[in-house]
Design an enzyme around this catalytic site. Sequence first.
Site, PDB file in Angstrom:
ATOM      1  N   LYS A   1       0.839  -1.207   0.000  1.00 51.01           N
ATOM      2  CA  LYS A   1       0.000   0.000   0.000  1.00 51.01           C
ATOM      3  C   LYS A   1       0.868   1.249   0.000  1.00 51.01           C
ATOM      4  O   LYS A   1       0.624   2.186  -0.760  1.00 51.01           O
ATOM      5  CB  LYS A   1      -0.900  -0.002   1.249  1.00 51.01           C
ATOM      6  CG  LYS A   1      -1.571   1.332   1.525  1.00 51.01           C
ATOM      7  CD  LYS A   1      -2.504   1.275   2.714  1.00 51.01           C
ATOM      8  CE  LYS A   1      -1.875   1.608   4.044  1.00 51.01           C
ATOM      9  NZ  LYS A   1      -1.568   3.025   4.261  1.00 51.01           N
ATOM     10  N   ASN A   2       1.874   1.251   0.866  1.00 55.84           N
ATOM     11  CA  ASN A   2       2.653   2.477   1.049  1.00 55.84           C
ATOM     12  C   ASN A   2       3.619   2.764  -0.097  1.00 55.84           C
ATOM     13  O   ASN A   2       4.261   3.814  -0.118  1.00 55.84           O
ATOM     14  CB  ASN A   2       3.401   2.442   2.387  1.00 55.84           C
ATOM     15  CG  ASN A   2       2.443   2.573   3.557  1.00 55.84           C
ATOM     16  OD1 ASN A   2       1.253   2.823   3.367  1.00 55.84           O
ATOM     17  ND2 ASN A   2       2.955   2.398   4.768  1.00 55.84           N
TER      18      ASN A   2
ATOM     19  N   CYS B   1      -5.693  12.604  12.688  1.00 57.31           N
ATOM     20  CA  CYS B   1      -6.283  11.322  12.327  1.00 57.31           C
ATOM     21  C   CYS B   1      -6.301  10.433  13.532  1.00 57.31           C
ATOM     22  O   CYS B   1      -5.967  10.847  14.632  1.00 57.31           O
ATOM     23  CB  CYS B   1      -5.520  10.672  11.198  1.00 57.31           C
ATOM     24  SG  CYS B   1      -3.975   9.967  11.732  1.00 57.31           S
TER      25      CYS B   1
ATOM     26  N   ARG C   1      -1.307  14.783  12.982  1.00 53.91           N
ATOM     27  CA  ARG C   1      -0.369  14.385  11.936  1.00 53.91           C
ATOM     28  C   ARG C   1       0.040  15.634  11.180  1.00 53.91           C
ATOM     29  O   ARG C   1      -0.511  15.949  10.124  1.00 53.91           O
ATOM     30  CB  ARG C   1      -1.051  13.383  11.019  1.00 53.91           C
ATOM     31  CG  ARG C   1      -0.140  12.242  10.633  1.00 53.91           C
ATOM     32  CD  ARG C   1      -0.941  11.044  10.258  1.00 53.91           C
ATOM     33  NE  ARG C   1      -0.132  10.070   9.567  1.00 53.91           N
ATOM     34  CZ  ARG C   1      -0.549   8.864   9.245  1.00 53.91           C
ATOM     35  NH1 ARG C   1      -1.757   8.493   9.545  1.00 53.91           N
ATOM     36  NH2 ARG C   1       0.239   8.020   8.613  1.00 53.91           N
TER      37      ARG C   1
ATOM     38  N   ASP D   1       3.951   0.326  12.089  1.00 52.26           N
ATOM     39  CA  ASP D   1       2.768  -0.344  11.539  1.00 52.26           C
ATOM     40  C   ASP D   1       2.654  -1.805  11.987  1.00 52.26           C
ATOM     41  O   ASP D   1       1.589  -2.407  11.836  1.00 52.26           O
ATOM     42  CB  ASP D   1       2.787  -0.279  10.003  1.00 52.26           C
ATOM     43  CG  ASP D   1       2.493   1.124   9.496  1.00 52.26           C
ATOM     44  OD1 ASP D   1       2.087   1.982  10.295  1.00 52.26           O
ATOM     45  OD2 ASP D   1       2.683   1.366   8.284  1.00 52.26           O
TER      46      ASP D   1
ATOM     47  N   ARG E   1      -8.653  -0.642   4.183  1.00 50.99           N
ATOM     48  CA  ARG E   1      -7.751   0.389   3.634  1.00 50.99           C
ATOM     49  C   ARG E   1      -6.399  -0.223   3.260  1.00 50.99           C
ATOM     50  O   ARG E   1      -5.714   0.286   2.377  1.00 50.99           O
ATOM     51  CB  ARG E   1      -7.496   1.489   4.682  1.00 50.99           C
ATOM     52  CG  ARG E   1      -8.661   2.420   4.939  1.00 50.99           C
ATOM     53  CD  ARG E   1      -8.237   3.505   5.904  1.00 50.99           C
ATOM     54  NE  ARG E   1      -6.901   3.945   5.562  1.00 50.99           N
ATOM     55  CZ  ARG E   1      -5.942   4.263   6.436  1.00 50.99           C
ATOM     56  NH1 ARG E   1      -6.185   4.212   7.715  1.00 50.99           N
ATOM     57  NH2 ARG E   1      -4.770   4.637   6.031  1.00 50.99           N
TER      58      ARG E   1
HETATM   59  C1  UD1 Z   1       3.877   6.701   6.512  1.00 47.59           C
HETATM   60  C2  UD1 Z   1       3.057   5.469   6.255  1.00 47.59           C
HETATM   61  C3  UD1 Z   1       2.468   4.930   7.546  1.00 47.59           C
HETATM   62  C4  UD1 Z   1       3.571   4.711   8.579  1.00 47.59           C
HETATM   63  C5  UD1 Z   1       4.435   5.967   8.727  1.00 47.59           C
HETATM   64  C6  UD1 Z   1       5.640   5.751   9.622  1.00 47.59           C
HETATM   65  C7  UD1 Z   1       2.229   5.828   4.012  1.00 47.59           C
HETATM   66  C8  UD1 Z   1       1.035   6.066   3.137  1.00 47.59           C
HETATM   67  N1  UD1 Z   1       1.980   5.799   5.343  1.00 47.59           N
HETATM   68  O1  UD1 Z   1       2.997   7.702   7.037  1.00 47.59           O
HETATM   69  O2  UD1 Z   1       1.832   3.682   7.259  1.00 47.59           O
HETATM   70  O3  UD1 Z   1       2.981   4.401   9.829  1.00 47.59           O
HETATM   71  O4  UD1 Z   1       4.914   6.386   7.436  1.00 47.59           O
HETATM   72  O5  UD1 Z   1       6.425   4.721   9.147  1.00 47.59           O
HETATM   73  O6  UD1 Z   1       3.324   5.606   3.554  1.00 47.59           O
HETATM   74  N2  UD1 Z   1       5.621  14.428  11.125  1.00 47.59           N
HETATM   75  C9  UD1 Z   1       5.739  15.756  11.470  1.00 47.59           C
HETATM   76  N3  UD1 Z   1       5.701  16.691  10.486  1.00 47.59           N
HETATM   77  C10 UD1 Z   1       5.531  16.363   9.174  1.00 47.59           C
HETATM   78  C11 UD1 Z   1       5.413  15.009   8.825  1.00 47.59           C
HETATM   79  C12 UD1 Z   1       5.459  14.051   9.837  1.00 47.59           C
HETATM   80  O7  UD1 Z   1       5.885  16.088  12.641  1.00 47.59           O
HETATM   81  O8  UD1 Z   1       5.484  17.278   8.321  1.00 47.59           O
HETATM   82  C13 UD1 Z   1       5.634  13.393  12.200  1.00 47.59           C
HETATM   83  C14 UD1 Z   1       4.297  12.665  12.278  1.00 47.59           C
HETATM   84  O9  UD1 Z   1       3.372  13.374  13.066  1.00 47.59           O
HETATM   85  C15 UD1 Z   1       4.671  11.358  12.907  1.00 47.59           C
HETATM   86  C16 UD1 Z   1       6.075  11.112  12.342  1.00 47.59           C
HETATM   87  O10 UD1 Z   1       6.533  12.382  11.855  1.00 47.59           O
HETATM   88  O11 UD1 Z   1       4.754  11.481  14.302  1.00 47.59           O
HETATM   89  C17 UD1 Z   1       6.129  10.083  11.237  1.00 47.59           C
HETATM   90  O12 UD1 Z   1       5.329  10.499  10.178  1.00 47.59           O
HETATM   91  P1  UD1 Z   1       5.649  10.149   8.662  1.00 47.59           P
HETATM   92  O13 UD1 Z   1       6.921   9.388   8.549  1.00 47.59           O
HETATM   93  O14 UD1 Z   1       5.491  11.397   7.871  1.00 47.59           O
HETATM   94  O15 UD1 Z   1       4.455   9.173   8.332  1.00 47.59           O
HETATM   95  P2  UD1 Z   1       3.484   9.229   7.097  1.00 47.59           P
HETATM   96  O16 UD1 Z   1       4.236   9.539   5.855  1.00 47.59           O
HETATM   97  O17 UD1 Z   1       2.273  10.024   7.442  1.00 47.59           O
END
Ligand code: UD1
Length: 423
Positions: free
Chosen positions: A27-28, A121, A126, A312, A404
């Site tokens: 998915k990711n 979420c 997030r 995850d 999902r």
């Molecule tokens: C992706 C994955 C999700 C997985 C996560 C961590 C997809 C579609 N989803 O989510 O399944 O659980 O990686 O491996 O690929 N953060 C900030 N600021 C930002 C962006 C992120 O503070 O601008 C923080 C988030 O709140 C969170 C952490 O960074 O605490 C990790 O987030 P991130 O690596 O961005 O996860 P996703 O890309 O949302």
Amino acid sequence: MGVIPEKRLLIEGGRRLDGELRLQGAKNSALPILTAAFLTGGVSEIHNCPDLTDVDAAIRILRHLGCRVSRQEGVVTVDATQAADATVPDELMREMRSSIVFLGAILARCGSARVCFPGGCELGPRPVDLHLAALRRMGAVIREDHGSLDCTVPAGRLHGANIAFSFPSVGATENVMIAAATAEGRTLLTNAAREPEILDLARYLTACGARIDGAGEGVITIEGVRSLHGARHAVIGDRIAAATYLAAAAVTGGRCSLTGCDPVALASVLPIFEEMGCRLRIEGRTVALEGGGRLRAPRHIRTMPYPGFPTDAQAPFMAMSAVAEGHTVFVENIFENRYRHVSELCRMGAHIKVEGRVAVVEGVPSLQSAEVEASDLRGGAALIVAGLCADGETAVAGMHHVYRGYEDIEGMLRALGASVRTG
Ligand code: UD1
């Protein structure tokens, strides 16, 4: 007309699983690759694309943006030649949190974009600050206005930049890679996420004509090119679905052989299965697990960015620890609110205490069936794993979260010999 209540997954626990599965596509990986297909302006064929509601949501966004998308079996064809629209309606944006990655693709292709904040979420807040700061450094002007992001590129084309992340965010790394692919000049991204899905996205973009170096490592260099073209690409196997099905077999003392997965991508989870007393056999792209006897509790599980233990997989592993002999200390370092499955596991008889980012699980000999509700994707998977080993019939509500990310989960579990049905 009333709303038709969603069906629950009914699991008759206590059956020993045994069988072979072909793993779904990740998915990711599929989501950012479909997003990047918009940027290319060409026709792309994405193979091994999993049949998931999140993929359906990405396809709806692509169609709204003007792409022609067709789907046959596991192949999604995206024709992005005529795409024009630069806005994503709020309801589409809210369907899937990872839709923020569309921002980089739309800005790079259209020179403007209007999308709403994906918002908080079920895993807690997030934020998207890293995404926005990076795109601003590349020349975007972004106005945050009543929950909307109004973005323009005054120069007409984004430019390369030196970007250093304070945290290796997966989505922000993808956003920068996509936006930088057609930006003017070079982008140097440090403290980039190193997940296998980042490398898969880079492989797809490279096949489309992008020049990317270092993906999968902490420093990524992207040399912007004028334009891209479509490409054929096969999505990698889903390492989280792999961990989940192995956990499902392990918790029943059973066996499971998975093909189509990369054991290297599972390097942080496989030793924990062994620590718990399971035997593993790895041959090429097949991982076979054999359980038996009561599981032993792993001492610690700390979630970390890749190559550390994936957040995850935390919930499905907690379901296993719940019935293992001994205590496990979980530390969730990635998301603030990722223990919502705990109260439901406790309703099934698990002994788990949570204090902030730490959960202490005291394994019990067995769980009892109950009516439980998934409140997020991986938490739902944990309840299913728990249901497979519980006494009696467990009913899992909130299955839309599970769909999902897991393709045909009922069929997959049945192929392993589980007694599951919806009702
Ligand atoms: C992706 C994955 C999700 C997985 C996560 C961590 C997809 C579609 N989803 O989510 O399944 O659980 O990686 O491996 O690929 N953060 C900030 N600021 C930002 C962006 C992120 O503070 O601008 C923080 C988030 O709140 C969170 C952490 O960074 O605490 C990790 O987030 P991130 O690596 O961005 O996860 P996703 O890309 O949302």
